[in-house]
Design an enzyme around this catalytic site. Structure first.
Site, PDB file in Angstrom:
ATOM      1  N   ASP A  84       0.846  -1.193   0.000  1.00  0.00           N
ATOM      2  CA  ASP A  84       0.000   0.000   0.000  1.00  0.00           C
ATOM      3  C   ASP A  84       0.882   1.244   0.000  1.00  0.00           C
ATOM      4  O   ASP A  84       2.061   1.163   0.360  1.00  0.00           O
ATOM      5  CB  ASP A  84      -0.891  -0.009   1.253  1.00  0.00           C
ATOM      6  CG  ASP A  84      -2.200   0.710   1.012  1.00  0.00           C
ATOM      7  OD1 ASP A  84      -2.270   1.545   0.080  1.00  0.00           O
ATOM      8  OD2 ASP A  84      -3.153   0.441   1.746  1.00  0.00           O
ATOM      9  N   ALA A  86       1.492   5.496   1.105  1.00  0.00           N
ATOM     10  CA  ALA A  86       1.422   6.285   2.334  1.00  0.00           C
ATOM     11  C   ALA A  86       1.572   7.751   1.955  1.00  0.00           C
ATOM     12  O   ALA A  86       2.064   8.078   0.868  1.00  0.00           O
ATOM     13  CB  ALA A  86       2.532   5.880   3.294  1.00  0.00           C
ATOM     14  N   GLY A 100      -6.516   9.064   0.377  1.00  0.00           N
ATOM     15  CA  GLY A 100      -7.524   8.507  -0.529  1.00  0.00           C
ATOM     16  C   GLY A 100      -8.765   8.005   0.198  1.00  0.00           C
ATOM     17  O   GLY A 100      -9.696   7.493  -0.436  1.00  0.00           O
ATOM     18  N   GLU A 106      -7.803  -0.430   4.538  1.00  0.00           N
ATOM     19  CA  GLU A 106      -6.346  -0.637   4.429  1.00  0.00           C
ATOM     20  C   GLU A 106      -5.787  -1.269   5.697  1.00  0.00           C
ATOM     21  O   GLU A 106      -4.930  -2.150   5.636  1.00  0.00           O
ATOM     22  CB  GLU A 106      -5.658   0.698   4.137  1.00  0.00           C
ATOM     23  CG  GLU A 106      -5.919   1.173   2.715  1.00  0.00           C
ATOM     24  CD  GLU A 106      -5.423   2.568   2.419  1.00  0.00           C
ATOM     25  OE1 GLU A 106      -5.327   2.913   1.234  1.00  0.00           O
ATOM     26  OE2 GLU A 106      -5.140   3.336   3.356  1.00  0.00           O
TER      27      GLU A 106
HETATM   28  C1  A5P Z   1      -5.464   5.738   0.523  1.00  0.00           C
HETATM   29  O1  A5P Z   1      -6.461   5.893   1.482  1.00  0.00           O
HETATM   30  C2  A5P Z   1      -4.172   6.133   1.083  1.00  0.00           C
HETATM   31  O2  A5P Z   1      -3.834   5.569   2.307  1.00  0.00           O
HETATM   32  C3  A5P Z   1      -3.041   5.998   0.094  1.00  0.00           C
HETATM   33  O3  A5P Z   1      -2.402   4.766   0.204  1.00  0.00           O
HETATM   34  C4  A5P Z   1      -2.107   7.115   0.361  1.00  0.00           C
HETATM   35  O4  A5P Z   1      -2.854   8.307   0.388  1.00  0.00           O
HETATM   36  C5  A5P Z   1      -1.011   7.202  -0.674  1.00  0.00           C
HETATM   37  O5  A5P Z   1      -1.548   7.461  -1.926  1.00  0.00           O
HETATM   38  P1  A5P Z   1      -0.628   7.817  -3.157  1.00  0.00           P
HETATM   39  O6  A5P Z   1       0.231   6.622  -3.422  1.00  0.00           O
HETATM   40  O7  A5P Z   1      -1.595   8.107  -4.262  1.00  0.00           O
HETATM   41  O8  A5P Z   1       0.164   9.045  -2.789  1.00  0.00           O
END
Ligand code: A5P
Length: 222
Positions: A84, A86, A100, A106
């Protein structure tokens, strides 16, 4: 950093995340741009004959995985690996997620996995979470006005869009120098708060993508 350079960094982290995936593995599929890059890399391996099942953390990731031909599984069983993105990572492994809005699923998926890999580009590496400045929480809609009042000193700002589970997403803004663990625990203790976006990961499990490849946070320090 330019958009194309960032994409190359996410692609490198994504490729690194799936490099060791083996036949028969069950995988947690994260949400966001870094996770999407890893889903694309996984899809390429599936096209080459890899057999695996993905459990997505959002409708968006489920759609992407399905479109790319990755078999989708249900949550419930153990996962071999979850990856995932961050929003911010500190040297001691404190992580803010949830830009997101998918942090509830998650965390459920990450907690089911034998290993949880966090994929970032170097812009996400920060000395302190003050550099990011916001901690998202997901709350039951009925409780949102009460929670906003109780946590008023944390300058709560509700987002217009709800989570995939219909929860209201509220960004808290701890003051500079705040103890983020304490803030997150305080927020979670309020009735109606389902979860927050503060996570932890071992620095060895934080994969930092660069346009020329991916390195773990531990390697970066060496
Ligand atoms: C989703 O809820 C988030 O936890 C994403 O994993 C986090 O915002 C990172 O997103 P990006 O990879 O798009 O920066």
């Amino acid at each position: 950093m330019e958009a194309s350079t960032r994409q190359a960094a996410w692609d490198a982290a994504g490729a690194g995340a799936v490099a060791d995936v083996r036949d028969g593995m069950r995988l947690g599929l994260g949400t966001g741009r870094s996770a999407a890059a890893a889903i694309e890399a996984l899809a390429a391996r599936v096209r080459d004959g890899l057999r695996c099942v993905g459990v997505p953390t959002s409708k968006a990731s489920a759609t992407l995985a399905r479109q790319r031909g990755i078999p989708i599984g249900r949550p419930g069983g153990r996962l071999d690996l979850a990856f995932d993105g961050a929003d911010a990572v500190t040297p001691d492994g404190l992580i803010v997620k949830g830009a997101g809005g998918a942090m509830v699923r998650e965390r459920i998926v990450a907690a089911s996995a034998d290993r949880f890999l966090v994929l970032v580009d170097e812009t996400k590496l920060m000395d302190s979470l003050d550099g990011w400045g916001r901690l998202p929480i997901a709350v039951v809609p009925f409780a949102a006005p009460t929670i906003t009042r109780i946590l008023g000193d944390l300058r709560p700002v509700a987002r217009p869009a709800r989570s995939d589970d219909g929860l209201v997403l509220i960004d808290l803004h701890p003051e500079t120098g705040a103890d983020w663990v304490a803030v997150a625990e305080r927020a979670r203790a309020v009735p109606g708060v389902v979860d927050h976006g503060l996570f932890r990961a071992s620095p060895a499990d934080v994969l930092v993508g660069f346009p020329d490849g991916a390195r773990s946070m531990v390697d970066l320090r060496a």
